[in-house]
Scaffold this motif. Structure first.
Motif, short mmCIF file in Angstrom:
data_model
loop_
_atom_site.label_atom_id
_atom_site.label_comp_id
_atom_site.label_asym_id
_atom_site.label_seq_id
_atom_site.Cartn_x
_atom_site.Cartn_y
_atom_site.Cartn_z
N LEU A 280 0.83 -1.21 0.00
CA LEU A 280 0.00 0.00 0.00
C LEU A 280 0.87 1.26 0.00
CD1 LEU A 280 -2.79 -1.01 2.55
CD2 LEU A 280 -3.13 -0.50 0.12
N ALA A 281 1.97 1.23 0.76
CA ALA A 281 2.88 2.37 0.80
C ALA A 281 3.51 2.61 -0.57
CB ALA A 281 3.96 2.14 1.85
N ALA A 282 3.93 1.53 -1.23
CA ALA A 282 4.53 1.66 -2.56
C ALA A 282 3.51 2.20 -3.57
CB ALA A 282 5.07 0.31 -3.02
N GLU A 283 2.28 1.72 -3.47
CA GLU A 283 1.22 2.22 -4.36
C GLU A 283 0.97 3.71 -4.12
OE1 GLU A 283 -2.26 -0.14 -3.80
OE2 GLU A 283 -1.26 -2.02 -4.34
N LEU A 284 1.02 4.11 -2.85
CA LEU A 284 0.79 5.52 -2.51
C LEU A 284 1.85 6.41 -3.15
CD1 LEU A 284 -0.76 7.67 -0.88
CD2 LEU A 284 0.69 7.11 1.08
N LEU A 285 3.11 6.01 -3.04
CA LEU A 285 4.19 6.81 -3.62
C LEU A 285 4.08 6.90 -5.14
CD1 LEU A 285 7.37 5.76 -1.58
CD2 LEU A 285 6.36 8.05 -1.72
N ALA A 286 3.55 5.84 -5.76
CA ALA A 286 3.47 5.80 -7.23
C ALA A 286 2.18 6.40 -7.76
CB ALA A 286 3.59 4.35 -7.70
N ASP A 287 1.22 6.67 -6.89
CA ASP A 287 -0.11 7.12 -7.33
C ASP A 287 -0.07 8.57 -7.81
OD1 ASP A 287 -3.12 6.60 -7.34
OD2 ASP A 287 -2.98 8.43 -6.14
N LYS A 288 -0.56 8.82 -9.02
CA LYS A 288 -0.51 10.16 -9.60
C LYS A 288 -1.35 11.17 -8.83
CE LYS A 288 0.56 8.83 -14.37
NZ LYS A 288 0.11 8.88 -15.79
N LYS A 289 -2.55 10.75 -8.43
CA LYS A 289 -3.45 11.66 -7.73
C LYS A 289 -2.84 12.11 -6.40
CE LYS A 289 -6.90 12.26 -4.54
NZ LYS A 289 -6.87 11.97 -3.09
N ASN A 290 -2.31 11.17 -5.60
CA ASN A 290 -1.72 11.52 -4.31
C ASN A 290 -0.41 12.28 -4.47
OD1 ASN A 290 -3.27 10.35 -1.88
ND2 ASN A 290 -3.35 8.69 -3.38
N SER A 291 0.36 11.96 -5.51
CA SER A 291 1.60 12.71 -5.77
C SER A 291 1.29 14.15 -6.14
CB SER A 291 2.39 12.04 -6.90
OG SER A 291 2.84 10.76 -6.49
N LEU A 292 0.19 14.36 -6.88
CA LEU A 292 -0.23 15.72 -7.22
C LEU A 292 -0.61 16.49 -5.97
CD1 LEU A 292 -1.01 17.94 -9.22
CD2 LEU A 292 -3.23 16.81 -9.52
N GLU A 293 -1.32 15.84 -5.05
CA GLU A 293 -1.67 16.48 -3.78
C GLU A 293 -0.43 16.99 -3.07
OE1 GLU A 293 -4.45 15.42 -0.66
OE2 GLU A 293 -5.00 13.69 -1.87
N ASN A 294 0.58 16.12 -2.97
CA ASN A 294 1.81 16.48 -2.27
C ASN A 294 2.57 17.58 -3.01
OD1 ASN A 294 4.87 15.94 -1.46
ND2 ASN A 294 3.55 15.12 0.16
N GLN A 295 2.58 17.48 -4.33
CA GLN A 295 3.28 18.48 -5.15
C GLN A 295 2.68 19.87 -4.94
OE1 GLN A 295 3.45 17.48 -9.32
NE2 GLN A 295 3.89 19.56 -9.93
N CYS A 296 1.36 19.95 -4.87
CA CYS A 296 0.70 21.24 -4.63
C CYS A 296 1.19 21.88 -3.33
CB CYS A 296 -0.82 21.06 -4.58
SG CYS A 296 -1.61 20.72 -6.16
N VAL A 297 1.43 21.04 -2.33
CA VAL A 297 1.87 21.56 -1.03
C VAL A 297 3.31 22.04 -1.09
CG1 VAL A 297 2.20 21.02 1.41
CG2 VAL A 297 0.26 20.04 0.18
N TYR A 298 4.23 21.20 -1.58
CA TYR A 298 5.64 21.60 -1.50
C TYR A 298 5.96 22.74 -2.45
CZ TYR A 298 7.07 18.58 -5.55
OH TYR A 298 7.23 17.99 -6.78
N GLN A 299 5.29 22.82 -3.59
CA GLN A 299 5.57 23.93 -4.50
C GLN A 299 5.19 25.27 -3.86
OE1 GLN A 299 3.50 22.86 -8.15
NE2 GLN A 299 5.37 22.01 -9.04
N GLN A 300 4.05 25.31 -3.17
CA GLN A 300 3.65 26.56 -2.54
C GLN A 300 4.56 26.89 -1.37
OE1 GLN A 300 -0.49 27.77 -2.21
NE2 GLN A 300 -0.17 28.30 -0.06
N LEU A 301 4.93 25.89 -0.55
CA LEU A 301 5.83 26.16 0.57
C LEU A 301 7.16 26.73 0.08
CD1 LEU A 301 5.22 23.02 2.82
CD2 LEU A 301 4.67 25.39 3.40
#
Length: 441
Positions: A280-301
């Motif tokens: 499940l952890a590996a799937e989470l890291l590879a998931d496009k939707k969840n990666s986009l969520e994280n990307q939105c956060v770090y780009q703004q920070l």
């Protein structure tokens, strides 16, 4: 606390202080023994009561009681920090927090911003506890301050065991309903909306009505036992209203000019089987939707830190495993420019895209238009601030406890590809720990 000796020791120190009291801030301290800082807070009649512990292994544990001084704005707090720094005396710790959206109506008894310099600090580190009495002499009559401190010492109660958490019958109401939630997600994921707001974090309030809500401090003590990787906090400003939580997300930690913040976004559940959990952890890291969520956060920070720091570096994505969920996290290290203050940081960083959205203005506009419940301090900030160092958490995984109900909160980042049913289940997963403690799991 096992004896009155610490109180007598502080009374003696206060008597010696007398007319020789200097300017600014003075802390009188004595060693003590205590089993539970939360248990000590629970038995006190004095208000406000506050608890704070960082998520780091071996972190200092704080219980704060009473208020020498309180602040309803970051500007007032920063002015006090600057005034004491100019005097050159010992520097105190301030504790408190602020609401998610100070421009909207909040919770009763909870100001949009509230930080305090406590009258008493009970602090434990590496198994050793210290009880401190705080005094201020720069803006008040010394005789009156000493008299008030004596009265506060006389009001202290001995530590008592926390009350048991007894089974309760709760009536549950979710705001929004599942149908309303589906409508919100549908609106937020239309191509026209995504074109200007690629992420909005929508939240749910789960209201559990009961005749006799549990002690907030007993509930926090039980909750924190299963939340080792989290911050632990609690605040009670009035006898019948409290806010507690065990959030995993750090807003920032500052040591001098060195700052650490993080992008914590992207979620999946956990399972007992180790191999399945890792999958499940590996799937989470590879998931496009969840990666986009994280990307939105770090780009703004990174964009927010650019004008405040000399440089900022981001680490690799990794998984943080909590009791019921696992998240994607990226750490960000920065060196702040000279003279950057906590007021500036707190005016810029929250609410992060992990709890608000991107861009902030349009995400907040969507939240204000659709959410009927009051977020209050949920998804706001909570923590400790001092001249030398500060640490604040994002106030998620929390409970607002009133005289007739417990209100729980959880949010989900809505981006392209979000499905209403999956996001609703994510809200349930994020609330699973506290719901289980309340017998609602």
């Amino acid at each position: 606390m096992h004896s009155t000796h610490p109180i007598e020791a502080l009374k003696h120190q206060l008597g010696l202080l007398g007319a020789t009291a200097g300017k600014g801030f003075i802390r009188l301290s004595t060693p003590c023994q205590v089993d539970s800082l939360v248990g000590w807070l629970n038995v006190q009649s004095m208000l406000p009561r506050l608890y704070w512990q960082s998520r780091d292994v071996g972190a200092v544990e704080y219980a704060a009681l009473g208020a020498v001084k309180a602040f309803d704005s970051l500007a007032a707090l920063q002015a006090d920090l600057a005034a004491l720094a100019e005097i050159g005396v010992e520097q105190p710790d301030y504790f408190g927090g602020s609401a998610f959206d100070p421009t909207t109506p909040g919770w009763e008894h909870f100001p949009a911003c509230y930080f305090l310099l406590p009258r008493f600090e009970l602090k434990r580190h590496q198994g050793k506890a210290t009880l401190s009495l705080n005094l201020r002499f720069d803006d008040r009559c010394p005789e009156a301050e000493i008299a008030q401190a004596r009265a506060c010492l006389a009001a202290l109660e001995k530590e008592q065991p926390l009350p048991r958490l007894l089974p309760q019958v709760y009536q549950r109401e979710d705001r929004p309903s599942p149908n309303e939630w589906a409508g919100w997600v549908a609106k937020a994921t239309t191509p026209s909306h995504l074109a200007h707001t690629p992420k909005v974090v929508l939240s749910r309030e789960t209201c559990l009505t009961t005749a006799e809500p549990p002690s907030p401090w007993a509930l926090l003590a039980r909750w924190q036992r299963g939340a080792a990787e989290c911050f632990h906090f609690g605040i009670q400003l009035t006898p019948r209203a409290a806010f507690i939580g065990c959030p995993p997300e750090r807003l920032y930690q500052r040591e001098g000019r060195r700052l650490i913040t993080e992008a914590l976004a992207g979620t999946t559940h956990r399972v007992r089987d180790t191999q399945q959990d890792q999958a499940l952890a590996a799937e989470l890291l590879a998931d496009k939707k969840n990666s986009l969520e994280n990307q939105c956060v770090y780009q703004q920070l990174l964009a927010q830190l650019e004008p405040l720091s000399q440089h900022a570096q981001m680490g690799e994505a990794h998984i943080v495993k909590l009791r019921s969920v696992q998240h994607i996290r990226r750490l960000i290290h920065a060196t702040l420019h000279r003279h950057v203050t906590d007021q500036q940081l707190l005016s810029v960083l929250p609410p992060t895209p992990a709890v608000g959205g991107v861009p902030r203005a349009s995400a907040l506009a969507f939240i204000r238009q659709h959410e009927r419940h009051q977020r209050g301090w949920y998804a706001g900030v909570f923590g400790r601030i001092s001249h030398a160092s500060s640490e604040l958490a994002v106030a998620i995984r929390c409970a607002h406890i009133g005289s007739e109900a417990i209100r729980l909160y959880a949010g989900a980042g809505i981006v392209a590809g979000s499905q209403p049913e999956e996001e609703w289940r994510e809200l349930d997963t994020k609330m699973a720990d506290i719901m289980s403690l309340l017998g609602m799991g």
